[in-house]
Write an enzyme that holds these catalytic residues in place. Structure first.
Site, mmCIF file in Angstrom:
data_model
loop_
_atom_site.group_PDB
_atom_site.id
_atom_site.type_symbol
_atom_site.label_atom_id
_atom_site.label_comp_id
_atom_site.label_asym_id
_atom_site.label_seq_id
_atom_site.Cartn_x
_atom_site.Cartn_y
_atom_site.Cartn_z
ATOM 1 N N ARG A 56 -11.210 -60.922 -18.212
ATOM 2 C CA ARG A 56 -11.706 -60.200 -17.039
ATOM 3 C C ARG A 56 -12.290 -58.833 -17.407
ATOM 4 N NH1 ARG A 56 -7.794 -58.215 -14.196
ATOM 5 N NH2 ARG A 56 -8.240 -58.721 -12.054
ATOM 6 N N ARG B 17 -15.630 -57.603 -16.053
ATOM 7 C CA ARG B 17 -15.959 -57.900 -14.663
ATOM 8 C C ARG B 17 -16.644 -56.676 -14.063
ATOM 9 N NH1 ARG B 17 -10.740 -56.153 -14.748
ATOM 10 N NH2 ARG B 17 -9.912 -55.010 -12.950
ATOM 11 N N CYS C 207 -4.056 -17.329 -20.809
ATOM 12 C CA CYS C 207 -3.311 -18.554 -21.110
ATOM 13 C C CYS C 207 -1.833 -18.196 -21.249
ATOM 14 C CB CYS C 207 -3.823 -19.186 -22.401
ATOM 15 S SG CYS C 207 -2.737 -20.489 -23.018
ATOM 16 N N CYS D 103 -0.583 -18.697 -25.056
ATOM 17 C CA CYS D 103 -1.110 -17.980 -26.218
ATOM 18 C C CYS D 103 -0.144 -16.851 -26.621
ATOM 19 C CB CYS D 103 -2.499 -17.418 -25.915
ATOM 20 S SG CYS D 103 -3.842 -18.604 -26.199
ATOM 21 N N ASN E 20 11.308 -23.531 -19.972
ATOM 22 C CA ASN E 20 10.244 -23.715 -18.978
ATOM 23 C C ASN E 20 10.456 -22.800 -17.771
ATOM 24 O OD1 ASN E 20 8.423 -24.838 -17.037
ATOM 25 N ND2 ASN E 20 8.492 -26.787 -18.141
ATOM 26 N N ASP E 21 9.397 -22.107 -17.369
ATOM 27 C CA ASP E 21 9.500 -21.199 -16.206
ATOM 28 C C ASP E 21 9.555 -21.972 -14.891
ATOM 29 O OD1 ASP E 21 9.344 -18.810 -17.790
ATOM 30 O OD2 ASP E 21 7.202 -19.206 -18.048
ATOM 31 N N HIS F 168 -5.291 -21.676 -29.513
ATOM 32 C CA HIS F 168 -5.525 -22.294 -28.216
ATOM 33 C C HIS F 168 -6.432 -23.523 -28.318
ATOM 34 C CE1 HIS F 168 -5.850 -22.011 -23.784
ATOM 35 N NE2 HIS F 168 -7.093 -22.413 -23.953
ATOM 36 N N ASN G 186 1.832 -34.588 -22.629
ATOM 37 C CA ASN G 186 0.773 -35.085 -21.758
ATOM 38 C C ASN G 186 -0.508 -34.433 -22.249
ATOM 39 O OD1 ASN G 186 2.722 -36.306 -20.122
ATOM 40 N ND2 ASN G 186 2.902 -34.490 -18.826
ATOM 41 N N SER H 153 -4.023 -29.179 -17.262
ATOM 42 C CA SER H 153 -5.170 -28.295 -17.118
ATOM 43 C C SER H 153 -5.271 -27.316 -18.289
ATOM 44 C CB SER H 153 -5.074 -27.528 -15.805
ATOM 45 O OG SER H 153 -3.786 -26.940 -15.704
ATOM 46 N N HIS I 271 -4.112 -25.712 -24.386
ATOM 47 C CA HIS I 271 -3.304 -25.166 -25.491
ATOM 48 C C HIS I 271 -2.305 -26.242 -25.961
ATOM 49 C CE1 HIS I 271 -1.824 -21.367 -27.510
ATOM 50 N NE2 HIS I 271 -1.050 -22.330 -27.970
ATOM 51 N N HIS J 279 0.614 -28.309 -26.758
ATOM 52 C CA HIS J 279 2.053 -28.137 -26.499
ATOM 53 C C HIS J 279 2.670 -29.435 -26.001
ATOM 54 C CE1 HIS J 279 0.420 -27.794 -22.419
ATOM 55 N NE2 HIS J 279 1.642 -27.989 -21.942
ATOM 56 N N GLN K 272 6.523 -30.992 -23.987
ATOM 57 C CA GLN K 272 7.644 -30.584 -23.149
ATOM 58 C C GLN K 272 8.918 -31.285 -23.593
ATOM 59 O OE1 GLN K 272 6.930 -29.747 -19.072
ATOM 60 N NE2 GLN K 272 4.959 -30.799 -19.160
ATOM 61 N N GLU L 248 15.834 -49.643 -23.383
ATOM 62 C CA GLU L 248 15.676 -49.951 -24.807
ATOM 63 C C GLU L 248 17.022 -49.946 -25.516
ATOM 64 O OE1 GLU L 248 12.765 -47.738 -26.999
ATOM 65 O OE2 GLU L 248 11.123 -48.443 -25.754
ATOM 66 N N HIS M 277 11.194 -44.135 -32.564
ATOM 67 C CA HIS M 277 9.749 -44.352 -32.699
ATOM 68 C C HIS M 277 9.004 -43.466 -31.695
ATOM 69 C CE1 HIS M 277 11.260 -47.203 -29.685
ATOM 70 N NE2 HIS M 277 10.077 -47.135 -29.107
ATOM 71 N N GLU N 111 1.383 -53.524 -11.223
ATOM 72 C CA GLU N 111 2.165 -52.527 -11.951
ATOM 73 C C GLU N 111 3.076 -51.734 -11.021
ATOM 74 O OE1 GLU N 111 -1.229 -52.628 -12.076
ATOM 75 O OE2 GLU N 111 -1.614 -53.542 -14.036
HETATM 76 ZN ZN LIG Z 1 10.249 -47.288 -27.139
HETATM 77 ZN ZN LIG Z 2 -3.542 -20.640 -25.182
#
Ligand SMILES: [Zn+2]
Ligand SMILES: [Zn+2]
Length: 351
Positions: free
Chosen positions: A25, A28, A52, A55, A77-78, A115, A155, A163, A166, A168, A170, A184, A298, A318
């Site tokens: 598919r 498609r 930033c 930075c 984290n703030d 950055h 991410n 957005s 820089h 990084h 988490q 798992e 992993h 999903e």
């Molecule tokens: Zn895994």
């Molecule tokens: Zn930066």
């Protein structure tokens, strides 16, 4: 076309669920939205950005000032999702419902003071230092009595909601084990009880036996797109030996893993000659006191794009049903990645 069959169901042994591969598919007609070029073409960024919050030397929203760091920088984290200041006095819900304080600790870890670089552009030695920093965070936070698991993830890219470019990641040190890891751990334990084998070792053996989805390999680390990949460019980076976490790796294994990780992220960027968006998650064993000696550490990459300008939308199967429908064949996509250069395109064009 490798193998011929583009339409089948594949068993995902870590999640214990079926993935529908329906690659016939893939082409498609698509009448919906595609990503605008502004989401893909990034303007050249400076090495330092005044406003930033990551930075060196800059003041964050909390009023705290970043160190003038030169390597890796970690801070609480703030805007934590779990933390020591989460409300302790909660309203009891009705009936069978339950709640509790959002205990734990959330941190941010900057890969570099620069950055304008990404993980793929870091030198091998910098990636090695990053692995050591991840290892130390996992050990430190995992040792806290209220912490049952340490989730480290990056991410990357605007399409996954980031957005600030820089570089990084988490760290969520939580009082519960995130569902994927809990699954798992349970699957791995059951598999061991039933077969006497480490599940991830059997996965590695099957991948090497087939060979078509192995993207990179050195003495002690391996990169592959699993047979049961749910996303078009989903890949795993792993040490070949079973260690529940980074703490168990020798210096040589860490170096090999750093090289494998670099080979993966460089290829991702080279695929469309752009910073490649993904969610990268370190799959560490829980720190809940149970025996996780058969859990195989992993790193998993889940890239949201299935084509250069096309997102994989999660929809009925999903979100509604809970199983994935893949429009691509892992063997084809792995070959695409394998064929790419191991030198980052930005360095390539300097020459
Ligand atoms: Zn895994
Ligand atoms: Zn930066």
């Amino acid at each position: 076309m490798s193998g011929g069959v583009k339409w089948e169901q594949r068993w995902h042994p870590l999640r214990e669920e079926w993935v529908i591969v329906a690659a016939h598919r893939q082409d498609r007609p698509w009448h919906g939205e595609t990503l605008s070029s502004s989401a893909r073409v990034q303007p050249a960024l400076p090495e330092y950005v005044e406003d930033c919050y990551l930075c060196p030397g800059n003041t964050r929203v909390s009023g705290k000032r970043n160190e003038n760091y030169s390597g890796i920088f970690v801070f609480d984290n703030d805007h934590p999702c779990v933390g020591p200041n989460a409300p302790k006095e909660l309203q009891p819900p009705a009936g069978l419902y339950r709640n509790r304080p959002a205990e734990g600790l959330a941190r941010v870890l900057c890969y570099s003071p620069r950055h304008n670089v990404t993980l793929a552009e870091l030198e091998l030695a910098e990636i090695e230092s990053l692995l050591v920093a991840w290892r130390d965070q996992y050990a430190e936070l995992g040792a806290r009595p209220e912490v049952r698991h340490v989730l480290i993830f990056e991410n990357k890219g605007e399409v996954v909601g980031v957005s600030n470019p820089h570089p990084h990641c988490q760290i969520y040190a939580t009082n519960f084990v995130f569902k994927t890891i809990e699954n798992e751990a349970a699957t791995t334990r059951r598999y061991y009880e039933e077969t006497g084998h480490v599940l991830f070792q059997d996965i590695l053996q099957a991948e090497r036996e087939d060979g078509r989805r192995v993207i990179f390999e050195n003495a002690s680390a391996i990169v592959f797109m699993p047979y049961f990949a749910r996303y078009a460019y989903e890949c795993y980076v792993a040490p070949k030996a079973t260690h529940p976490g980074l703490s168990g790796l020798s210096v040589e294994e860490l170096r090999d893993l750093a090289e494998a990780l670099k080979m993966m992220v460089v290829r991702y960027d080279n695929l469309w000659r752009m910073p490649f968006p993904y969610v990268m998650t370190l799959h560490h064993a829980p720190t809940d006191g149970a025996d996780h000696s058969t859990f195989h550490f992993h790193i998993e990459f889940h890239p949201p794009l299935r084509k250069r300008d096309l997102l994989k939308y999660l929809a009925g199967p999903e979100i509604g049903g809970g199983n994935f429908l893949s429009d691509t064949l892992p063997e084809d996509k792995a070959q695409e990645l394998k064929a790419l250069s191991g030198v980052h395109y930005k360095k390539d064009s300097d020459q």
